[in-house]
Design a protein around this motif. Structure first.
Motif, PDB file in Angstrom:
ATOM      1  N   ILE A  51       0.080  -4.379 -10.547  1.00 12.16           N
ATOM      2  CA  ILE A  51       0.578  -5.712 -10.194  1.00 12.16           C
ATOM      3  C   ILE A  51       0.269  -6.711 -11.302  1.00 12.16           C
ATOM      4  O   ILE A  51       1.105  -7.557 -11.670  1.00 12.16           O
ATOM      5  CB  ILE A  51      -0.035  -6.168  -8.852  1.00 12.16           C
ATOM      6  CG1 ILE A  51       0.452  -5.282  -7.709  1.00 12.16           C
ATOM      7  CG2 ILE A  51       0.290  -7.633  -8.579  1.00 12.16           C
ATOM      8  CD1 ILE A  51      -0.208  -5.546  -6.387  1.00 12.16           C
ATOM      9  N   SER A  52      -0.932  -6.619 -11.874  1.00 11.44           N
ATOM     10  CA  SER A  52      -1.329  -7.526 -12.940  1.00 11.44           C
ATOM     11  C   SER A  52      -0.429  -7.371 -14.154  1.00 11.44           C
ATOM     12  O   SER A  52      -0.011  -8.363 -14.795  1.00 11.44           O
ATOM     13  CB  SER A  52      -2.782  -7.287 -13.341  1.00 11.44           C
ATOM     14  OG  SER A  52      -3.655  -7.533 -12.252  1.00 11.44           O
ATOM     15  N   MET A  54       0.849  -1.197   0.000  1.00 11.56           N
ATOM     16  CA  MET A  54       0.000   0.000   0.000  1.00 11.56           C
ATOM     17  C   MET A  54       0.883   1.245   0.000  1.00 11.56           C
ATOM     18  O   MET A  54       1.823   1.359   0.787  1.00 11.56           O
ATOM     19  CB  MET A  54      -0.907  -0.003   1.223  1.00 11.56           C
ATOM     20  CG  MET A  54      -1.931   1.127   1.232  1.00 11.56           C
ATOM     21  SD  MET A  54      -2.986   1.060   2.705  1.00 11.56           S
ATOM     22  CE  MET A  54      -3.928  -0.426   2.364  1.00 11.56           C
ATOM     23  N   GLU A  55       0.613   2.209  -0.860  1.00 12.83           N
ATOM     24  CA  GLU A  55       1.424   3.399  -0.975  1.00 12.83           C
ATOM     25  C   GLU A  55       1.064   4.410   0.101  1.00 12.83           C
ATOM     26  O   GLU A  55      -0.002   4.364   0.722  1.00 12.83           O
ATOM     27  CB  GLU A  55       1.252   4.009  -2.359  1.00 12.83           C
ATOM     28  CG  GLU A  55       1.792   3.124  -3.472  1.00 12.83           C
ATOM     29  CD  GLU A  55       1.698   3.800  -4.814  1.00 12.83           C
ATOM     30  OE1 GLU A  55       1.113   4.891  -4.885  1.00 12.83           O
ATOM     31  OE2 GLU A  55       2.231   3.251  -5.794  1.00 12.83           O
ATOM     32  N   ILE A  80       2.667  -6.242 -14.161  1.00 15.31           N
ATOM     33  CA  ILE A  80       4.010  -6.736 -13.841  1.00 15.31           C
ATOM     34  C   ILE A  80       4.056  -8.255 -13.958  1.00 15.31           C
ATOM     35  O   ILE A  80       4.992  -8.834 -14.506  1.00 15.31           O
ATOM     36  CB  ILE A  80       4.404  -6.292 -12.422  1.00 15.31           C
ATOM     37  CG1 ILE A  80       4.596  -4.768 -12.390  1.00 15.31           C
ATOM     38  CG2 ILE A  80       5.688  -6.984 -11.984  1.00 15.31           C
ATOM     39  CD1 ILE A  80       4.859  -4.216 -11.000  1.00 15.31           C
ATOM     40  N   VAL A  81       2.990  -8.908 -13.455  1.00 11.82           N
ATOM     41  CA  VAL A  81       2.942 -10.378 -13.528  1.00 11.82           C
ATOM     42  C   VAL A  81       2.862 -10.830 -14.964  1.00 11.82           C
ATOM     43  O   VAL A  81       3.530 -11.810 -15.365  1.00 11.82           O
ATOM     44  CB  VAL A  81       1.703 -10.883 -12.731  1.00 11.82           C
ATOM     45  CG1 VAL A  81       1.527 -12.387 -12.960  1.00 11.82           C
ATOM     46  CG2 VAL A  81       1.873 -10.604 -11.255  1.00 11.82           C
ATOM     47  N   GLN A  82       2.101 -10.142 -15.803  1.00 10.47           N
ATOM     48  CA  GLN A  82       1.988 -10.502 -17.223  1.00 10.47           C
ATOM     49  C   GLN A  82       3.323 -10.357 -17.928  1.00 10.47           C
ATOM     50  O   GLN A  82       3.700 -11.191 -18.763  1.00 10.47           O
ATOM     51  CB  GLN A  82       0.936  -9.632 -17.907  1.00 10.47           C
ATOM     52  CG  GLN A  82      -0.489  -9.927 -17.455  1.00 10.47           C
ATOM     53  CD  GLN A  82      -1.500  -8.989 -18.053  1.00 10.47           C
ATOM     54  OE1 GLN A  82      -1.148  -8.058 -18.803  1.00 10.47           O
ATOM     55  NE2 GLN A  82      -2.786  -9.186 -17.750  1.00 10.47           N
ATOM     56  N   ASN A  83       4.047  -9.267 -17.605  1.00 14.63           N
ATOM     57  CA  ASN A  83       5.333  -9.052 -18.270  1.00 14.63           C
ATOM     58  C   ASN A  83       6.381 -10.073 -17.852  1.00 14.63           C
ATOM     59  O   ASN A  83       7.305 -10.379 -18.624  1.00 14.63           O
ATOM     60  CB  ASN A  83       5.862  -7.645 -17.948  1.00 14.63           C
ATOM     61  CG  ASN A  83       4.994  -6.567 -18.598  1.00 14.63           C
ATOM     62  OD1 ASN A  83       4.331  -6.802 -19.614  1.00 14.63           O
ATOM     63  ND2 ASN A  83       4.991  -5.375 -18.021  1.00 14.63           N
ATOM     64  N   GLN A  84       6.262 -10.595 -16.657  1.00  9.44           N
ATOM     65  CA  GLN A  84       7.252 -11.553 -16.165  1.00  9.44           C
ATOM     66  C   GLN A  84       6.912 -12.979 -16.569  1.00  9.44           C
ATOM     67  O   GLN A  84       7.757 -13.871 -16.448  1.00  9.44           O
ATOM     68  CB  GLN A  84       7.347 -11.478 -14.637  1.00  9.44           C
ATOM     69  CG  GLN A  84       7.974 -10.187 -14.136  1.00  9.44           C
ATOM     70  CD  GLN A  84       8.057 -10.121 -12.606  1.00  9.44           C
ATOM     71  OE1 GLN A  84       7.427 -10.933 -11.940  1.00  9.44           O
ATOM     72  NE2 GLN A  84       8.812  -9.163 -12.108  1.00  9.44           N
ATOM     73  N   SER A  85       5.674 -13.196 -17.020  1.00 11.54           N
ATOM     74  CA  SER A  85       5.278 -14.557 -17.400  1.00 11.54           C
ATOM     75  C   SER A  85       5.567 -14.828 -18.878  1.00 11.54           C
ATOM     76  O   SER A  85       5.889 -13.943 -19.647  1.00 11.54           O
ATOM     77  CB  SER A  85       3.796 -14.748 -17.125  1.00 11.54           C
ATOM     78  OG  SER A  85       3.019 -13.831 -17.841  1.00 11.54           O
ATOM     79  N   ALA A 111      -6.568   1.588  -4.944  1.00 18.04           N
ATOM     80  CA  ALA A 111      -6.486   0.132  -4.844  1.00 18.04           C
ATOM     81  C   ALA A 111      -6.595  -0.508  -6.228  1.00 18.04           C
ATOM     82  O   ALA A 111      -5.866  -1.458  -6.552  1.00 18.04           O
ATOM     83  CB  ALA A 111      -7.586  -0.383  -3.920  1.00 18.04           C
ATOM     84  N   THR A 112      -7.482   0.033  -7.064  1.00 20.46           N
ATOM     85  CA  THR A 112      -7.628  -0.475  -8.432  1.00 20.46           C
ATOM     86  C   THR A 112      -6.363  -0.235  -9.235  1.00 20.46           C
ATOM     87  O   THR A 112      -5.905  -1.109  -9.995  1.00 20.46           O
ATOM     88  CB  THR A 112      -8.823   0.212  -9.121  1.00 20.46           C
ATOM     89  OG1 THR A 112     -10.018  -0.044  -8.355  1.00 20.46           O
ATOM     90  CG2 THR A 112      -9.010  -0.313 -10.536  1.00 20.46           C
TER      91      THR A 112
END
Length: 246
Positions: A238-239, A1-2, A241-246, A231-232
């Protein structure tokens, strides 16, 4: 959380506290002797030690709930015609003996118990200048209360209502709508100004409190929307970042 979300949540917490105080004021707008309360907020500054901060970004300002204070402004007098109703003009409080100890009040709506004791609406005895309950004789029917609190009847003086002030108004705590608990010593008022057959109305202005409540609601909704959008945004980040790392 920022940090932005933390700052917004600190404001949400204080707005919720403000709403509770305003709601209590409105609930007691017709309570005799009630004094409205307000909240005191301040900024809590947190210095950031990270390098490369943008101009002005070295300090974060959180909202902090500092205190709740009572508005001691005199309420309007309302004539009742009841000889046992008493209003206080100026400073001071009545002393009431309860099951939990002596309490203070500005509500002078008194009545007579079967044993002659003068009490408040809950049956708590009103105390005299010596801290003792005031009792009328069974044969007393005509009651006159002078401006200094002396109670006179056809059989003589029955006592004198004790009026006191707390040593520190900031250490007086609300207990319900009418009673107050004072921390520390109280001092007798040398020259009280009482009015028989009248009550001091609440000093709460219902329209002002309603306006304040609407402002708090708007602020709360705006900040809640900000927290939700943050929050959105974080979830989307995060989504990705996960897509780019997968």
């Amino acid at each position: 959380m920022e940090n932005a979300t933390y700052i917004a949540l600190s404001r949400l917490d204080t707005e919720q506290r403000a709403m509770s105080v305003v709601a209590n004021n409105l609930a007691n707008a017709s309570t005799a002797g009630f004094k409205g309360e307000q909240v005191l907020f301040s900024d809590y500054l947190s210095r950031q030690s990270a390098s490369g901060l943008p101009p002005g970004g070295d300090i974060q300002s959180y909202t902090q709930d500092r205190a709740t204070f009572r508005d001691t402004t005199q309420g309007e007098f309302q004539q009742t015609g009841n000889p046992l109703d008493v209003a206080i003009g100026g400073d001071g409080y009545f002393q009431i003996r309860t099951d939990h100890g002596v309490r203070l009040t500005r509500s002078g709506r008194f009545e007579r118990l079967t044993d002659g004791t003068i009490s408040d609406e809950s049956g708590n005895a009103v105390l005299d200048t010596q801290g003792n309950p005031i009792r009328l004789n069974p044969t007393d029917h005509s009651v006159t209360i002078t401006s200094d609190g002396t109670i006179e009847t056809e059989t003589g003086i029955a006592g004198q209502i004790g009026i006191v002030t707390p040593a520190d108004e900031n250490r007086v705590h609300q207990e319900g709508g009418k009673l107050l608990r004072a921390e520390g010593q109280t001092t007798a008022v040398a020259a009280p100004k009482l009015m028989q057959g009248a009550l001091e109305a609440s000093n709460v202005k219902a329209m002002t409190e309603m306006t304040r409540m609407m402002d708090i609601q708007r602020n709360f909704q705006f900040i809640a929307q900000f927290v939700e959008s943050e929050a959105t945004r974080q979830q989307d980040a995060i989504s990705k970042i996960v897509q780019n790392q997968s």
